[in-house]
Design an enzyme around this catalytic site. Structure first.
Site, PDB file in Angstrom:
ATOM      1  N   GLU A   1       0.873  -1.176   0.000  1.00 59.80           N
ATOM      2  CA  GLU A   1       0.000   0.000   0.000  1.00 59.80           C
ATOM      3  C   GLU A   1       0.914   1.231   0.000  1.00 59.80           C
ATOM      4  OE1 GLU A   1      -3.642   2.179   2.460  1.00 59.80           O
ATOM      5  OE2 GLU A   1      -2.851   0.247   3.138  1.00 59.80           O
TER       6      GLU A   1
ATOM      7  N   CYS B   1      -2.753   7.664   4.404  1.00 57.93           N
ATOM      8  CA  CYS B   1      -2.557   7.365   2.987  1.00 57.93           C
ATOM      9  C   CYS B   1      -3.721   7.807   2.107  1.00 57.93           C
ATOM     10  CB  CYS B   1      -2.335   5.860   2.799  1.00 57.93           C
ATOM     11  SG  CYS B   1      -0.850   5.223   3.601  1.00 57.93           S
TER      12      CYS B   1
END
Length: 480
Positions: free
Chosen positions: A250, A284
């Site tokens: 990720e 994120c």
């Protein structure tokens, strides 16, 4: 306050980390040096991997039934419940995230472990498949020792989630926390020992990029789960490619938000300010670029900076703080450099003026500039605002650059906003909101483009740690 010693854990036991010549850990609120860093030696990394390999090979953990693993994980969950406040304090110091938020993370770590165990029990390690001849079974088999590379922005939450789902699936793991936020991983390893999880099943190494490279490059590591920057992700993918290690990465994304013509600008500004300022801007999937009707661009930018100004900026240890410092000095300096580049490109820079002078504080900023914005990810309390003439242009701009994790659409007509959201290159698109948590217990998303490999959603996370093997009687009488 006494901070956890940065020990290396091998075979269920802690030992002193061999090196400590890296940067010190600092209080991000003041810049005060708190504790020296530590690094595991190459020999310690080797032994941690070997302990995980042996634990995988002799099936001391994966050989237990999911229900038996769940019993041990429940002990770990209860142990972490009792340490929630300690973990919250350590995370607030390591990340700069306000303690009101780290308490949410610390208080939910036990629930995360219980959920992982429940899902593993529900799916089982073996199930019968439909077949004419009978006796055909699907086995879920852990790939082997797995490296967990952890980010610095949500230290305990990421350490616990990756570890919990790996253990629920029966995998053995070696964790490497960020050298900027290593403390809560120490607490987790203490809990693993208290839960009587077999020696060697969970190891922990300390250090920076050299330790990470040694870990992910080792041929005994069969799978790697990493959350972090795109450059680090590329390096991991390169190191893992030759042996085809399984990857879940990720990575970064400049997540776009489109404000449609029918959106309530005040509501959209409040939601986007909430989104970009959560975790001090350090998550994120935060919105990074806002696209709004060009005629309303400047109005919207000023609504945003007014919203920024309403948030209380202060120490991450203060219960009333809404926006804390960023985690470390280099993070603040990179944001300063990015803001300078935006200004050089012609952006109008709007910023909050009242920011503490000490520590690693970055003034929440709105940069007004048409176009796709910066190519590199902006990871902190800064948003760019640009205009568009029609939704075709908005979609084109939204899908330009480093994207793929998340997107946002705001509009009075929620169905039309959702339809627009399906055109964004993103694994998750939220309409009229910017929450951190998933929209559904069944949520799942893929990482598109340069935002990574794989995806997340709790069932997907559990699946990552295992391969599937079919064993059974062959079908009789087949023509080929």
């Amino acid at each position: 306050m006494t901070y956890p010693a940065l020990r290396t854990w091998i075979g269920g036991a802690p030992e002193a980390s061999a090196g400590g010549d890296g940067p010190w850990l600092h209080d991000p609120n003041t810049g005060e040096a708190l504790a020296p860093s530590a690094s595991s030696s190459p020999e310690q990394v080797d032994r941690a991997i070997e302990a995980a390999r042996r634990a995988h090979d002799d099936a001391r953990w994966r050989g237990l039934a999911p229900e038996e693993r769940a019993e041990r994980l429940e002990v770990l969950a209860a142990w972490l419940d009792d340490r929630a406040e300690e973990v919250a304090l350590l995370d607030a110091l390591n990340s700069g995230v306000p303690i009101s938020v780290t308490r949410l993370f610390g208080g939910s770590n036990g629930a995360t472990i219980r959920d992982a165990a429940r899902r593993a029990v529900a799916v089982g390690d073996v199930r019968e498949l439909a077949s004419e001849q009978g006796g055909v079974r699907l086995h879920r088999v852990p790939w082997g020792p797995t490296a967990l590379i952890l980010p610095w922005n949500a230290p305990s939450a990421m350490a616990v989630k990756k570890t919990a789902f790996a253990l629920a699936a029966g995998a053995t793991v070696v964790l490497k926390p960020s050298s900027f936020s290593p403390w809560s991983a120490q607490v987790l390893l203490e809990g693993v020992r208290e839960a009587d999880i077999p020696d060697g099943v969970v190891g922990l190494v300390q250090g920076g990029g050299d330790v990470g490279r040694a870990l992910v490059s080792d041929k005994r590591i069969a799978a790697i789960s990493m959350t972090g920057s795109t450059p680090t992700g590329r390096a991991i993918a390169t190191a893992a490619a030759a042996r085809f290690a399984r990857l879940q990465l990720e990575l970064g994304s400049n997540n776009p938000a489109i404000v449609r013509h029918d959106a309530d600008l005040d509501q959209a500004a409040a939601a986007l300010a909430d989104g970009v300022l959560k975790l001090s801007g350090q998550w994120c999937e935060a919105p990074r670029r806002v696209l709004v009707d060009r005629a309303r661009r400047d109005e919207f930018a000023r609504l945003l900076i007014e919203e920024f100004g309403r948030r209380r900026i202060g120490s991450s240890l203060d219960d009333a703080t809404e926006v804390g410092p960023v985690a470390f000095a280099a993070r603040r300096d990179e944001l300063d450099e990015q803001r300078g580049r935006l200004a050089s490109d012609g952006a109008e820079i709007l910023r909050v003026s009242q920011v503490p002078a000490d520590g690693w504080f970055f003034a929440p900023t709105v940069a007004v500039l048409d176009g796709p914005g910066l190519a590199d990810e902006v990871f902190g309390p800064m948003l760019t605002v640009g205009g568009y003439d029609d939704e075709e242009e908005a979609v084109r701009l939204a899908n330009t650059g480093q994207v793929g994790l998340a997107g946002y659409v705001f509009g009075e007509d929620a169905d039309a906003a959702a339809a627009l959201g399906t055109r964004l290159v993103a694994g998750e698109v939220k309409v009229n909101g910017t929450s951190v948590l998933d929209m559904s217990p069944e949520s799942a998303q893929s990482f598109f483009g340069a935002s990574g490999l794989g995806g997340h959603g709790d069932d997907d996370v559990l699946d990552f740690f295992v391969g599937k093997r079919v064993v059974g009687r062959d079908r009789p009488g087949l023509p080929l």
